[in-house]
Write an enzyme that holds these catalytic residues in place. Structure first.
Site, PDB file in Angstrom:
ATOM      1  N   ASP A  50       0.857  -1.183   0.000  1.00  0.00           N
ATOM      2  CA  ASP A  50       0.000   0.000   0.000  1.00  0.00           C
ATOM      3  C   ASP A  50       0.896   1.236   0.000  1.00  0.00           C
ATOM      4  OD1 ASP A  50      -1.727   2.088   0.562  1.00  0.00           O
ATOM      5  OD2 ASP A  50      -2.916   0.953   2.011  1.00  0.00           O
ATOM      6  N   HIS A  51       0.869   1.996  -1.110  1.00  0.00           N
ATOM      7  CA  HIS A  51       1.768   3.143  -1.249  1.00  0.00           C
ATOM      8  C   HIS A  51       1.380   4.307  -0.329  1.00  0.00           C
ATOM      9  CE1 HIS A  51       5.037   5.243  -2.862  1.00  0.00           C
ATOM     10  NE2 HIS A  51       4.856   5.068  -4.156  1.00  0.00           N
ATOM     11  N   ARG A  52       0.223   4.204   0.316  1.00  0.00           N
ATOM     12  CA  ARG A  52      -0.164   5.260   1.260  1.00  0.00           C
ATOM     13  C   ARG A  52       0.643   5.176   2.546  1.00  0.00           C
ATOM     14  NH1 ARG A  52      -6.399   4.001   1.897  1.00  0.00           N
ATOM     15  NH2 ARG A  52      -5.418   1.956   2.179  1.00  0.00           N
TER      16      ARG A  52
END
Length: 389
Positions: A358-360
């Site tokens: 998850d790039h968040r």
């Protein structure tokens, strides 16, 4: 008394009626099974909440119904709770056949009345082979073709398309995958790891009478790396503006079954040795293949692993098991020449792997550090065996 479909799984919204176990007019006791319902995770018998007489059945096998829907109505009276069945009622009482849900599915999809199949299993249980043999012995000869009544189709006519049901577990999987893909900005990267030492250690252990799958070594490596990089064992709460770092490591195992993809879970996996991980993984896979997983064995995962290598996959970009933060997939292993020490060409067993995150909550650099640590542990399996917990 209205018997409704309640939530028998983790957050289920609907279920498919597999089989009716009673008929209108039947007298039932408390907890007597009324019907079987299949969700995206389990197949369960729903019992009678009270004793009484079946007034009406509002569903049929194959129906997909939402949670809260009325399935059966029961008339509760002292008379029905205490009365003995009349001879006429006995003659039409449903006969409960012993058979696994998957065996029932084979019969149902092939139009076989499972009550007519002679079971050869323990206590007369109907096995998959019994249904197949019944189909072979009861095949009717095809009706003779009536050429006079047949009409020749025009040359321009197109064959009709076939359809398969999009419901039950398949529909639930689609909903969860869509939510994950639309919610989480997925990023994947790929690498290859030398698994020669793991394979050699596995062979050595087998010579000494101990069988441990290579996947158990990979899972142990992931657990150790997750302790060092806890952000990948987390869950993002955007509403509260926090990332919850989970205090436990529960590894989900993506498993392909006849009913579709399910994810059994090894709870507190980081507290297990490689040998214990192997035993639990084997137990869960066997339960998944026979549709006998409990609800608690399919919930609570914090990180998922997909072992796609045995199927021949060389690479993929798996979808994260929402609401987890990452997923690692192990792909095909093959023997190939690599440059060793002193620029010497040697043959080693190399495996592809992919890491999706998850790039968040993390960036590529941190994900690569995590992956490198997993690879380091896999390439030095002695370190894994030294980890008692």
């Amino acid at each position: 008394m209205e018997v409704r479909l309640h939530d028998i799984g983790e957050g289920m919204s609907e279920g498919e009626v597999v089989q009716l176990l009673v008929n209108p007019g039947d007298v039932v006791t408390v907890d007597q099974p009324l019907l079987e319902v299949q969700t995206d995770k389990v197949t369960a018998e729903l019992p009678a909440p009270i004793a009484g007489k079946i007034e009406d059945i509002l569903v049929s096998p194959g129906d997909v119904i939402e949670v809260g829907s009325i399935m059966v109505t029961i008339a509760p009276t002292e008379q029905f709770q205490q009365a003995t069945e009349s001879e006429e009622h006995k003659s039409r009482k449903h006969h409960r056949i012993l058979a696994a849900p998957f065996t029932r599915k084979i019969a149902r999809e092939n139009g076989v009345d499972i009550e007519r199949v002679k079971g050869t299993g323990p206590a007369g249980r109907v096995m998959d082979e019994d249904v197949i043999n019944h189909m072979k012995t009861s095949v009717k000869k095809p009706e003779p073709i009536q050429h006079k009544k047949a009409e020749r189709k025009e040359e321009s006519s197109q064959p009709s398309s076939k359809t398969i049901p999009f419901k039950g577990r398949r529909k639930q999987i689609a909903a969860k995958m869509s939510k994950s893909r639309l919610t989480i900005p997925h990023v994947s990267h790929f690498d290859e790891v030398d698994v020669s030492n793991v394979l050699e250690m596995k062979a050595l252990l087998e010579k000494r009478g101990t069988s441990i799958s290579v996947a158990a070594f990979y899972i142990k490596a992931v657990c150790i790396a997750l302790r060092e990089f806890p952000v990948f064992n987390s869950e993002l709460d955007e509403k509260e503006g926090v990332i919850h770092l989970k205090p436990f490591i529960n590894i989900g195992l993506a498993a392909d079954t006849e009913e579709g993809l399910i994810v059994p879970v090894i709870h507190q996996c980081d507290q297990l040795s490689v040998k214990e991980i192997h035993r639990e993984m084997k137990r869960l896979y066997e339960a998944a293949s026979t549709n006998k997983l409990l609800s608690k064995e399919m919930s609570g995962s914090t990180f998922t692993i997909s072992n796609a290598g045995p199927l021949g996959s060389t690479g993929a970009t798996p979808i994260i098991n929402y609401p987890e933060a990452a997923l690692m997939a192990f792909h095909k292993t093959k023997r190939m020449p690599v440059v060793g020490e002193g620029d010497e060409i040697v043959i080693r067993s190399m495996m592809n792997l992919s890491m999706t995150f998850d790039h968040r909550i993390a960036d590529g650099a941190l994900s690569m550090q995590f992956t490198n640590r997993v690879m380091e542990l896999i390439e030095q399996p002695a370190l894994l065996l030294m980890e008692l917990k």
